[in-house]
Design a protein around this motif. Structure first.
Motif, PDB file in Angstrom:
ATOM      1  N   ASP A 164      13.602  17.221  -3.504  1.00 37.44           N
ATOM      2  CA  ASP A 164      12.465  16.543  -4.108  1.00 37.44           C
ATOM      3  C   ASP A 164      12.426  16.821  -5.605  1.00 37.44           C
ATOM      4  O   ASP A 164      12.856  17.880  -6.078  1.00 37.44           O
ATOM      5  CB  ASP A 164      11.155  17.053  -3.485  1.00 37.44           C
ATOM      6  CG  ASP A 164      10.883  16.438  -2.127  1.00 37.44           C
ATOM      7  OD1 ASP A 164      11.453  15.373  -1.846  1.00 37.44           O
ATOM      8  OD2 ASP A 164      10.106  17.020  -1.351  1.00 37.44           O
ATOM      9  N   GLY A 165      11.862  15.876  -6.349  1.00 35.19           N
ATOM     10  CA  GLY A 165      11.643  16.081  -7.765  1.00 35.19           C
ATOM     11  C   GLY A 165      10.522  17.079  -8.000  1.00 35.19           C
ATOM     12  O   GLY A 165       9.856  17.539  -7.057  1.00 35.19           O
ATOM     13  N   PHE A 166      10.267  17.389  -9.279  1.00 35.15           N
ATOM     14  CA  PHE A 166       9.278  18.420  -9.610  1.00 35.15           C
ATOM     15  C   PHE A 166       7.895  18.055  -9.093  1.00 35.15           C
ATOM     16  O   PHE A 166       7.247  18.863  -8.419  1.00 35.15           O
ATOM     17  CB  PHE A 166       9.233  18.619 -11.134  1.00 35.15           C
ATOM     18  CG  PHE A 166       8.230  19.656 -11.561  1.00 35.15           C
ATOM     19  CD1 PHE A 166       8.572  21.002 -11.587  1.00 35.15           C
ATOM     20  CD2 PHE A 166       6.941  19.287 -11.941  1.00 35.15           C
ATOM     21  CE1 PHE A 166       7.646  21.961 -11.964  1.00 35.15           C
ATOM     22  CE2 PHE A 166       6.019  20.244 -12.325  1.00 35.15           C
ATOM     23  CZ  PHE A 166       6.369  21.582 -12.343  1.00 35.15           C
ATOM     24  N   MET A 167       7.405  16.857  -9.394  1.00 38.95           N
ATOM     25  CA  MET A 167       6.070  16.456  -8.973  1.00 38.95           C
ATOM     26  C   MET A 167       5.993  16.289  -7.462  1.00 38.95           C
ATOM     27  O   MET A 167       4.994  16.665  -6.836  1.00 38.95           O
ATOM     28  CB  MET A 167       5.663  15.160  -9.672  1.00 38.95           C
ATOM     29  CG  MET A 167       5.515  15.288 -11.180  1.00 38.95           C
ATOM     30  SD  MET A 167       4.286  16.535 -11.662  1.00 38.95           S
ATOM     31  CE  MET A 167       2.771  15.809 -11.028  1.00 38.95           C
ATOM     32  N   ALA A 168       7.029  15.727  -6.869  1.00 38.33           N
ATOM     33  CA  ALA A 168       7.038  15.563  -5.414  1.00 38.33           C
ATOM     34  C   ALA A 168       7.003  16.917  -4.711  1.00 38.33           C
ATOM     35  O   ALA A 168       6.303  17.107  -3.710  1.00 38.33           O
ATOM     36  CB  ALA A 168       8.267  14.774  -4.979  1.00 38.33           C
ATOM     37  N   ARG A 169       7.745  17.866  -5.242  1.00 37.64           N
ATOM     38  CA  ARG A 169       7.820  19.196  -4.624  1.00 37.64           C
ATOM     39  C   ARG A 169       6.526  19.976  -4.795  1.00 37.64           C
ATOM     40  O   ARG A 169       6.074  20.653  -3.861  1.00 37.64           O
ATOM     41  CB  ARG A 169       8.994  19.968  -5.222  1.00 37.64           C
ATOM     42  CG  ARG A 169       9.211  21.343  -4.603  1.00 37.64           C
ATOM     43  CD  ARG A 169      10.515  21.963  -5.061  1.00 37.64           C
ATOM     44  NE  ARG A 169      10.573  22.153  -6.502  1.00 37.64           N
ATOM     45  CZ  ARG A 169      11.276  21.416  -7.339  1.00 37.64           C
ATOM     46  NH1 ARG A 169      11.980  20.383  -6.892  1.00 37.64           N
ATOM     47  NH2 ARG A 169      11.293  21.663  -8.639  1.00 37.64           N
ATOM     48  N   HIS A 170       5.923  19.894  -5.963  1.00 38.00           N
ATOM     49  CA  HIS A 170       4.762  20.732  -6.264  1.00 38.00           C
ATOM     50  C   HIS A 170       3.426  20.039  -6.038  1.00 38.00           C
ATOM     51  O   HIS A 170       2.382  20.701  -6.076  1.00 38.00           O
ATOM     52  CB  HIS A 170       4.833  21.228  -7.717  1.00 38.00           C
ATOM     53  CG  HIS A 170       5.990  22.146  -7.969  1.00 38.00           C
ATOM     54  ND1 HIS A 170       5.988  23.461  -7.556  1.00 38.00           N
ATOM     55  CD2 HIS A 170       7.186  21.934  -8.571  1.00 38.00           C
ATOM     56  CE1 HIS A 170       7.128  24.034  -7.919  1.00 38.00           C
ATOM     57  NE2 HIS A 170       7.875  23.136  -8.520  1.00 38.00           N
ATOM     58  N   PHE A 171       3.444  18.743  -5.803  1.00 36.15           N
ATOM     59  CA  PHE A 171       2.173  18.037  -5.633  1.00 36.15           C
ATOM     60  C   PHE A 171       2.181  17.126  -4.417  1.00 36.15           C
ATOM     61  O   PHE A 171       1.386  17.292  -3.498  1.00 36.15           O
ATOM     62  CB  PHE A 171       1.847  17.242  -6.901  1.00 36.15           C
ATOM     63  CG  PHE A 171       0.460  16.667  -6.910  1.00 36.15           C
ATOM     64  CD1 PHE A 171      -0.656  17.497  -6.904  1.00 36.15           C
ATOM     65  CD2 PHE A 171       0.271  15.289  -6.923  1.00 36.15           C
ATOM     66  CE1 PHE A 171      -1.945  16.971  -6.909  1.00 36.15           C
ATOM     67  CE2 PHE A 171      -1.016  14.754  -6.923  1.00 36.15           C
ATOM     68  CZ  PHE A 171      -2.118  15.600  -6.929  1.00 36.15           C
ATOM     69  N   ASP A 172       3.120  16.165  -4.396  1.00 38.44           N
ATOM     70  CA  ASP A 172       3.140  15.186  -3.301  1.00 38.44           C
ATOM     71  C   ASP A 172       3.254  15.844  -1.941  1.00 38.44           C
ATOM     72  O   ASP A 172       2.558  15.465  -0.987  1.00 38.44           O
ATOM     73  CB  ASP A 172       4.311  14.214  -3.487  1.00 38.44           C
ATOM     74  CG  ASP A 172       4.133  13.311  -4.695  1.00 38.44           C
ATOM     75  OD1 ASP A 172       3.158  13.495  -5.434  1.00 38.44           O
ATOM     76  OD2 ASP A 172       4.988  12.422  -4.892  1.00 38.44           O
ATOM     77  N   ARG A 173       4.172  16.813  -1.824  1.00 40.95           N
ATOM     78  CA  ARG A 173       4.422  17.416  -0.517  1.00 40.95           C
ATOM     79  C   ARG A 173       3.199  18.159   0.018  1.00 40.95           C
ATOM     80  O   ARG A 173       3.005  18.243   1.231  1.00 40.95           O
ATOM     81  CB  ARG A 173       5.608  18.368  -0.590  1.00 40.95           C
ATOM     82  CG  ARG A 173       6.965  17.690  -0.590  1.00 40.95           C
ATOM     83  CD  ARG A 173       7.258  16.954   0.702  1.00 40.95           C
ATOM     84  NE  ARG A 173       8.588  16.349   0.682  1.00 40.95           N
ATOM     85  CZ  ARG A 173       9.087  15.581   1.636  1.00 40.95           C
ATOM     86  NH1 ARG A 173       8.348  15.289   2.699  1.00 40.95           N
ATOM     87  NH2 ARG A 173      10.295  15.066   1.537  1.00 40.95           N
ATOM     88  N   LEU A 229       2.744   9.234   0.992  1.00 45.35           N
ATOM     89  CA  LEU A 229       2.723   9.114   2.456  1.00 45.35           C
ATOM     90  C   LEU A 229       4.101   8.779   3.019  1.00 45.35           C
ATOM     91  O   LEU A 229       4.339   8.971   4.222  1.00 45.35           O
ATOM     92  CB  LEU A 229       1.712   8.038   2.871  1.00 45.35           C
ATOM     93  CG  LEU A 229       0.253   8.339   2.522  1.00 45.35           C
ATOM     94  CD1 LEU A 229      -0.654   7.232   3.031  1.00 45.35           C
ATOM     95  CD2 LEU A 229      -0.190   9.687   3.096  1.00 45.35           C
ATOM     96  N   ASP A 230       4.991   8.293   2.166  1.00 48.79           N
ATOM     97  CA  ASP A 230       6.350   8.012   2.616  1.00 48.79           C
ATOM     98  C   ASP A 230       7.056   9.281   3.069  1.00 48.79           C
ATOM     99  O   ASP A 230       8.023   9.221   3.819  1.00 48.79           O
ATOM    100  CB  ASP A 230       7.137   7.350   1.481  1.00 48.79           C
ATOM    101  CG  ASP A 230       8.525   6.911   1.914  1.00 48.79           C
ATOM    102  OD1 ASP A 230       8.626   6.216   2.936  1.00 48.79           O
ATOM    103  OD2 ASP A 230       9.500   7.272   1.239  1.00 48.79           O
ATOM    104  N   GLY A 231       6.565  10.436   2.611  1.00 40.59           N
ATOM    105  CA  GLY A 231       7.145  11.690   3.073  1.00 40.59           C
ATOM    106  C   GLY A 231       6.726  12.069   4.481  1.00 40.59           C
ATOM    107  O   GLY A 231       7.383  12.888   5.134  1.00 40.59           O
ATOM    108  N   CYS A 232       5.633  11.476   4.973  1.00 39.78           N
ATOM    109  CA  CYS A 232       5.099  11.872   6.283  1.00 39.78           C
ATOM    110  C   CYS A 232       6.017  11.473   7.428  1.00 39.78           C
ATOM    111  O   CYS A 232       6.097  12.195   8.433  1.00 39.78           O
ATOM    112  CB  CYS A 232       3.718  11.255   6.504  1.00 39.78           C
ATOM    113  SG  CYS A 232       2.441  11.881   5.389  1.00 39.78           S
ATOM    114  N   ASP A 233       6.697  10.329   7.311  1.00 39.04           N
ATOM    115  CA  ASP A 233       7.535   9.895   8.432  1.00 39.04           C
ATOM    116  C   ASP A 233       8.644  10.900   8.696  1.00 39.04           C
ATOM    117  O   ASP A 233       8.897  11.292   9.842  1.00 39.04           O
ATOM    118  CB  ASP A 233       8.089   8.484   8.203  1.00 39.04           C
ATOM    119  CG  ASP A 233       8.774   8.323   6.843  1.00 39.04           C
ATOM    120  OD1 ASP A 233       8.966   9.340   6.144  1.00 39.04           O
ATOM    121  OD2 ASP A 233       9.112   7.174   6.495  1.00 39.04           O
ATOM    122  N   GLY A 234       9.308  11.349   7.628  1.00 36.55           N
ATOM    123  CA  GLY A 234      10.367  12.339   7.804  1.00 36.55           C
ATOM    124  C   GLY A 234       9.837  13.677   8.274  1.00 36.55           C
ATOM    125  O   GLY A 234      10.469  14.355   9.086  1.00 36.55           O
TER     126      GLY A 234
END
Length: 389
Positions: A164-173, A229-234
């Motif tokens: 994951d990128g920085f924002m995805a790793r530290h926020f989105d996830r 939310l695209d991370g939720c399926d995985g």
């Protein structure tokens, strides 16, 4: 590779309790199957037919019971693995244990010196096995209540994918993992989440057809929410062992469809508003980059799948300070979800036209890098026009 295992059952009722969206027995069976076990004996009576028919079983594994419907435990010939039903174990840990070469039987224990995994080479060594502690975090002892925050949290650690990128790793996830955690015991499937997040992204993209700033900001936020939310399926698929080729492909094409809709609607909206002199051309270039990258990525996915290799994961970077190494790192950076934050920021300051320029240039650059790195038809790296869940 040890392909036989016995599931030792000290407390039979625990088999049918649920944890993380499936029963303990189902989770044990899928963990063993993913680790390479092909024949497994359960140290308990076979359940009633109606219970057995409702059990979700992994494909490719022969399940036997100690009494009733299957054979006795003595039919499991060494070498085999003994697995404790009072513990959960990481798939990669069990796979590593099963793949080693052993000179003697060994018992892997938890911090309380309780057996978690036994490697049994000879039946008469049951009392003289060498003991070794398992690393912290590789197992979880089951204690009441099974659905405790600590246990579910341990399970959710297997949800995210690396890369994951920085924002995805530290926020989105942090957002997606909490949503996935709330959905574990519901009937919402990973594919349902893929469709829902794709529709959300398409709705956000459509708002860019309107010329006003409020619609652009709302659209950007909806596209961002799609990305989260695209991370939720995985996450749901990995925690529940519901991964499938169809689900992976649905996620892949859903992401690309949202990107195509976003660039097309953004360019069309700017053109209709008269605020982007080259908006349609930029949108066409950005769309061409998405389509070209998706086409080559799709061919690569099919080739990997035909070879029996995983299609999931990030682009494998080339090590070292070479040009290929630098370009592979740039390719991964361009594939991150973090670009959505640029869209949100520029929409807020009414500069969406600049985002379209960035998308057009970035899309072509990404495709050019992909072609260069795969100039020798290298099949060891996975191209990605969009990050998977």
């Amino acid at each position: 590779m040890i392909e036989r295992a016995i599931l030792w059952v000290a407390h039979p009722p625990i088999l049918w309790q649920r944890v993380g969206g499936m029963t303990v027995l189902e989770r044990q069976l899928f963990t063993a199957a993913r680790a390479g076990v092909r024949k497994l004996w359960v140290g308990a009576h076979a359940p009633e037919p109606r219970v057995l028919s409702a059990l979700r079983l992994p494909m490719g594994v022969e399940v036997n019971w100690a009494e009733g419907a299957g054979s006795g435990l003595a039919d499991c010939a060494p070498p085999y693995l003994g697995l404790s039903t009072d513990h959960l174990i990481r798939v990669e840990t069990l796979r590593h244990v099963a793949a080693q070469t052993y000179g003697e039987s060994i018992s892997y224990e938890d911090a309380a010196s309780l057996g978690v995994i036994q490697v049994v080479l000879h039946r008469d060594e049951s009392l003289s096995r060498h003991k070794q502690a398992l690393p912290a975090g590789t197992y979880r002892r089951l204690e009441a209540p099974l659905e405790s925050a600590a246990t579910v949290g341990w399970l959710m650690e297997s949800g995210p994918r690396p890369g994951d990128g920085f924002m995805a790793r530290h926020f989105d996830r942090h957002i997606s993992l909490n949503v996935s955690r709330a959905l574990l015991e519901t009937g919402v499937t990973p594919n349902m989440m893929t469709v829902a997040s794709t529709l959300l992204g398409l709705g956000g993209a459509a708002l860019f057809l309107r010329p006003d700033r409020a619609s652009a900001v709302t659209g950007a936020l909806l596209v961002w929410l799609h990305s989260v939310l695209d991370g939720c399926d995985g996450e749901l698929a990995r925690v529940r062992f519901q991964e499938s080729d169809f689900g992976s492909d649905l996620d892949f094409w859903g992401d690309n469809l949202v990107h195509l809709a976003l660039f097309t609607c953004l360019g069309t909206g700017l053109h209709l508003a008269g605020t982007g002199p080259h908006a349609l051309a930029l949108a066409a270039v950005a769309d061409a980059g998405v389509l070209a990258s998706a086409y080559f990525a799709w061919r690569h996915r099919r080739a990997r799948r035909a070879a029996g290799r995983s299609t999931a994961g990030v682009t494998e970077e080339v090590a070292g300070p070479s040009l290929d190494g630098w370009l592979s790192r740039l390719e991964n950076a361009l594939a991150q979800r973090d670009f959505i934050y640029l869209l949100v920021l520029l929409a807020f300051v009414d500069r969406a036209y600049e985002f379209l320029w960035a998308a057009a240039v970035g899309g072509l650059l990404y495709f050019a890098i992909m072609l260069y790195l795969r100039r020798d038809h290298d099949q060891t790296r996975q191209p990605h026009p969009a990050r998977q869940g």
